[in-house]
Design a protein around this motif. Structure first.
Motif, PDB file in Angstrom:
ATOM      1  N   PRO A  65       1.438 -60.054 -24.952  1.00  0.00           N
ATOM      2  CA  PRO A  65       1.437 -58.611 -24.693  1.00  0.00           C
ATOM      3  C   PRO A  65       0.751 -58.406 -23.340  1.00  0.00           C
ATOM      4  N   LEU A  66       1.225 -57.417 -22.561  1.00  0.00           N
ATOM      5  CA  LEU A  66       0.617 -57.218 -21.242  1.00  0.00           C
ATOM      6  C   LEU A  66      -0.886 -56.954 -21.374  1.00  0.00           C
ATOM      7  N   LEU A  67      -1.257 -56.124 -22.350  1.00  0.00           N
ATOM      8  CA  LEU A  67      -2.670 -55.777 -22.554  1.00  0.00           C
ATOM      9  C   LEU A  67      -3.021 -55.941 -24.024  1.00  0.00           C
ATOM     10  N   LYS A  68      -4.203 -56.513 -24.295  1.00  0.00           N
ATOM     11  CA  LYS A  68      -4.499 -56.750 -25.712  1.00  0.00           C
ATOM     12  C   LYS A  68      -5.108 -55.527 -26.406  1.00  0.00           C
ATOM     13  N   ASN A  69      -5.476 -54.505 -25.608  1.00  0.00           N
ATOM     14  CA  ASN A  69      -6.059 -53.317 -26.235  1.00  0.00           C
ATOM     15  C   ASN A  69      -5.021 -52.195 -26.428  1.00  0.00           C
ATOM     16  N   LYS A  70      -3.756 -52.545 -26.340  1.00  0.00           N
ATOM     17  CA  LYS A  70      -2.694 -51.549 -26.603  1.00  0.00           C
ATOM     18  C   LYS A  70      -1.936 -51.996 -27.856  1.00  0.00           C
ATOM     19  N   PRO A  71      -2.270 -51.403 -29.016  1.00  0.00           N
ATOM     20  CA  PRO A  71      -1.702 -51.893 -30.289  1.00  0.00           C
ATOM     21  C   PRO A  71      -0.184 -51.957 -30.301  1.00  0.00           C
ATOM     22  N   GLY A 101       3.203 -77.381 -19.528  1.00  0.00           N
ATOM     23  CA  GLY A 101       4.648 -77.562 -19.357  1.00  0.00           C
ATOM     24  C   GLY A 101       5.543 -76.579 -20.076  1.00  0.00           C
ATOM     25  N   THR A 102       5.011 -75.425 -20.495  1.00  0.00           N
ATOM     26  CA  THR A 102       5.860 -74.427 -21.182  1.00  0.00           C
ATOM     27  C   THR A 102       6.875 -73.855 -20.182  1.00  0.00           C
ATOM     28  N   PRO A 103       8.183 -74.034 -20.442  1.00  0.00           N
ATOM     29  CA  PRO A 103       9.166 -73.668 -19.400  1.00  0.00           C
ATOM     30  C   PRO A 103       9.259 -72.174 -19.118  1.00  0.00           C
ATOM     31  N   TRP A 104       9.022 -71.336 -20.149  1.00  0.00           N
ATOM     32  CA  TRP A 104       9.152 -69.888 -19.930  1.00  0.00           C
ATOM     33  C   TRP A 104       8.009 -69.130 -20.601  1.00  0.00           C
ATOM     34  N   CYS A 105       7.692 -67.965 -20.025  1.00  0.00           N
ATOM     35  CA  CYS A 105       6.762 -67.046 -20.677  1.00  0.00           C
ATOM     36  C   CYS A 105       7.439 -65.679 -20.719  1.00  0.00           C
ATOM     37  N   VAL A 106       7.230 -64.949 -21.822  1.00  0.00           N
ATOM     38  CA  VAL A 106       7.735 -63.574 -21.853  1.00  0.00           C
ATOM     39  C   VAL A 106       6.566 -62.624 -22.072  1.00  0.00           C
ATOM     40  N   THR A 107       6.595 -61.527 -21.366  1.00  0.00           N
ATOM     41  CA  THR A 107       5.540 -60.526 -21.487  1.00  0.00           C
ATOM     42  C   THR A 107       6.126 -59.210 -21.996  1.00  0.00           C
ATOM     43  N   VAL A 108       5.498 -58.708 -23.062  1.00  0.00           N
ATOM     44  CA  VAL A 108       5.876 -57.398 -23.592  1.00  0.00           C
ATOM     45  C   VAL A 108       5.065 -56.353 -22.823  1.00  0.00           C
ATOM     46  N   ASP A 109       5.749 -55.439 -22.145  1.00  0.00           N
ATOM     47  CA  ASP A 109       5.029 -54.465 -21.318  1.00  0.00           C
ATOM     48  C   ASP A 109       5.459 -53.036 -21.688  1.00  0.00           C
ATOM     49  N   GLU A 167       8.780 -48.331 -23.955  1.00  0.00           N
ATOM     50  CA  GLU A 167       9.200 -46.974 -23.584  1.00  0.00           C
ATOM     51  C   GLU A 167      10.648 -46.891 -23.123  1.00  0.00           C
ATOM     52  N   LYS A 168      11.228 -48.031 -22.671  1.00  0.00           N
ATOM     53  CA  LYS A 168      12.587 -47.916 -22.102  1.00  0.00           C
ATOM     54  C   LYS A 168      13.620 -48.643 -22.968  1.00  0.00           C
ATOM     55  N   ASP A 169      13.943 -49.898 -22.565  1.00  0.00           N
ATOM     56  CA  ASP A 169      15.132 -50.518 -23.154  1.00  0.00           C
ATOM     57  C   ASP A 169      14.845 -51.711 -24.063  1.00  0.00           C
ATOM     58  N   GLY A 170      13.576 -51.948 -24.370  1.00  0.00           N
ATOM     59  CA  GLY A 170      13.260 -53.068 -25.271  1.00  0.00           C
ATOM     60  C   GLY A 170      13.269 -54.436 -24.601  1.00  0.00           C
TER      61      GLY A 170
END
Ligand code: GAP
Length: 502
Positions: free
Chosen positions: A413-419, A457-465, A470-473
């Motif tokens: 998650p982008l920020l850990k204090n945003k539930p 060596g993790t090839p990819w990271c995804v961040t939920v922002d 608010e927009k397209d998931g």
């Protein structure tokens, strides 16, 4: 430092990284370790499992002509008499009577110190990248120390298996620097002995297997009788092997307990064995490249006829350029019908195949690709380790192939204090984890989290922002190697992981 450079002391750097990040530990470390034995930590065991799975998938599941088996580590002792290991699985051993050190005679080099055409003494050195240079330096030091005048000739190194009996007492031990303590080479059998049952006499003596191959030969008839196989066909196995190596070295390259992936490919005695050998040689090289080993680090070494193992007609090794030199990674041997003939002789049970064409019973010949999981892992780590600079900071990155990487994706998650961000990130993480190993991380700045994943060596990271909510998931997908970031939705992420890790 140029981008993507690996450091000079790559082995030390890797050993430290592997310890720090839970890839490889010395075995029984709290008791001081045990030479030649290693443990694989949470990440190392994932990587080994990935290597095994990739090999099994490609060697067994994706082919119609190969079946897999698992045989016992301790087999009937007659197996090892028949295979020739009791009599012939030896390395030449030299002892130093003073230091109690033991050396493999073919790894202990010496040279006469020759001044003005006369031998004035001997020097010795253990095999290294620069054995001749070390012996030359030792010869110069010897001449200086003894204040000998005259022209020193270039050294001509030989190993201890080539020493004449009268030379042995004159060659200094590498441990003490003094001559007189080295013994003549003697054959040392590398099999670990054990006893089966309560008795401790010769009738109960058995061995931990030094190769998995004999399991395939001993079960040849069982597989033929039950497996609906047709010549040519292969039997594959992955499992632990044990060798009491005189000088285990170079980390997990040569250890005393290791894991092998071997396949015995049975062919008709009249088949073109040389062509089949070549085919397997190509297959193995292509497979190594497919899991991320660079072609530039691979080469071939053909064993000289007079130095072939006792069972082999032809052996070619695929070599890898490790930091400590170009060394054997994968041996591809043409074993003829040696093993099946021997087991037929020693067991009295026919090891034959009924050939429909000629209506005769034949004993098949064998091509054997045999490789060590630990050696592949070491090669992968050496090739994958890179240091570069990202946003003005040094970055350590393991450029592991997605099939081999312990985690396929980091989910943040982008920020850990945003539930709402945490909730969506955890949902995604749980979903991905059903199919692929993933890592959830919410602590620290995003840049730090990327670095932690790069190092393992993790090839990819995804961040939920906020755009996700608010927009397209969609999420931000960040690529470890190109550092590119793009938006991706859940379906696309799962499809990417399925495709690249298969
Ligand atoms: N059945 C044939 C056989 O065992 P090998 O060349 O002795 O042949 C096959 O071993 C492979 O097993 C080697 O190419 C290497 O990858 C691995 N291997 C052998 N000895 C090893 C050791 N002491 N430590 C780690 N890997 C080893």
């Amino acid at each position: 430092m140029p981008a993507n450079a690996a450091p000079e002391n790559l082995m030390e750097t890797l050993v430290s990284l592997c310890k720090r990040r839970g890839i490889i530990f010395p075995s029984s470390e709290i008791y001081g370790g045990l030479n030649g034995f290693f443990d694989y930590g949470p990440l190392g065991s994932e990587m080994k499992r990935n290597i095994r799975n990739a090999w099994w998938q490609d060697m067994v599941h994706r082919r119609d002509d190969i079946v897999g088996i698992e045989t016992s580590i301790i087999m009937h002792p007659k197996v090892w008499e028949a295979s020739g290991h009791v009599a012939g699985f030896t390395d030449p051993l030299v002892d130093c009577k003073v230091s109690k050190q033991r050396y493999r005679a073919d790894q202990l080099f010496f040279a006469p110190v020759v001044v003005d055409g006369k031998t004035v003494g001997y020097v010795s050195a253990l095999e290294s990248e620069n054995t001749t240079g070390e012996l030359q330096t030792a010869a110069e030091a010897f001449k200086r120390k003894k204040a000998i005048q005259g022209a020193l000739e270039p050294v001509k190194p030989r190993d201890m298996t080539e020493a004449a009996p009268e030379e042995i007492a004159l060659i200094p031990s590498p441990a003490t620097g003094e001559p007189g303590s080295l013994t003549p080479p003697r054959a040392f059998n590398m099999m670990f002995e054990t006893y089966v049952g309560a008795l401790r006499d010769d009738s109960a003596k058995s061995y931990l297997r030094p190769e998995t191959a004999q399991g395939m030969f001993a079960d040849f008839r069982n597989v033929v009788d039950t497996g609906r196989v047709k010549l040519p066909f292969g039997i594959a196995q992955i499992g632990k092997s044990f060798r009491n190596e005189i000088t285990p070295r170079n980390y997990i390259f040569r250890s005393r307990e290791f894991e092998q992936m071997e396949m015995e490919y049975f062919i008709h005695p009249d088949a073109d064995w040389l062509a089949c050998h070549e085919e397997w040689l190509t297959w193995c090289q292509e497979w190594l490249k497919s899991i991320g080993l660079p072609e530039s680090h691979l080469s071939l070494y053909e064993h000289a006829k007079e130095k072939l193992a006792f069972y082999s007609r032809r052996t070619v090794d695929i070599m890898f350029k490790y930091p400590f030199g170009v060394q054997e990674l994968w041996g591809i041997a043409a074993r003829s019908d040696y093993d099946l003939q021997q087991h037929q002789k020693f067991s009295g049970v026919p090891q034959t195949w009924f050939d429909e064409a000629s209506k005769t019973k034949i004993v098949p010949h064998v091509i054997e690709p045999a490789v060590g999981v630990d050696r592949i892992l070491l090669a992968i780590l050496c090739a994958a380790y890179h240091e570069d600079e990202v946003e003005g900071e040094k970055r350590v990155v393991l450029k592991l192939h997605p099939r081999i990487a312990p985690y396929k994706v980091g989910v943040f998650p982008l920020l850990k204090n945003k539930p709402e961000l945490v909730k969506r990130a955890q949902e995604l993480y749980r979903k991905v984890k059903r199919r692929h190993n993933a890592f959830y991380d919410e602590s620290g700045a995003i840049g730090r989290r990327y670095r932690r994943q790069d190092e393992i060596g993790t090839p990819w990271c995804v961040t939920v922002d906020f755009e996700t909510i608010e927009k397209d998931g969609t999420f931000t997908l960040r690529d470890r190697d190109t550092l590119e970031q793009k938006r991706i939705n859940e379906t696309e992420l799962l499809a990417l992981l399925d495709e690249k890790t298969a």
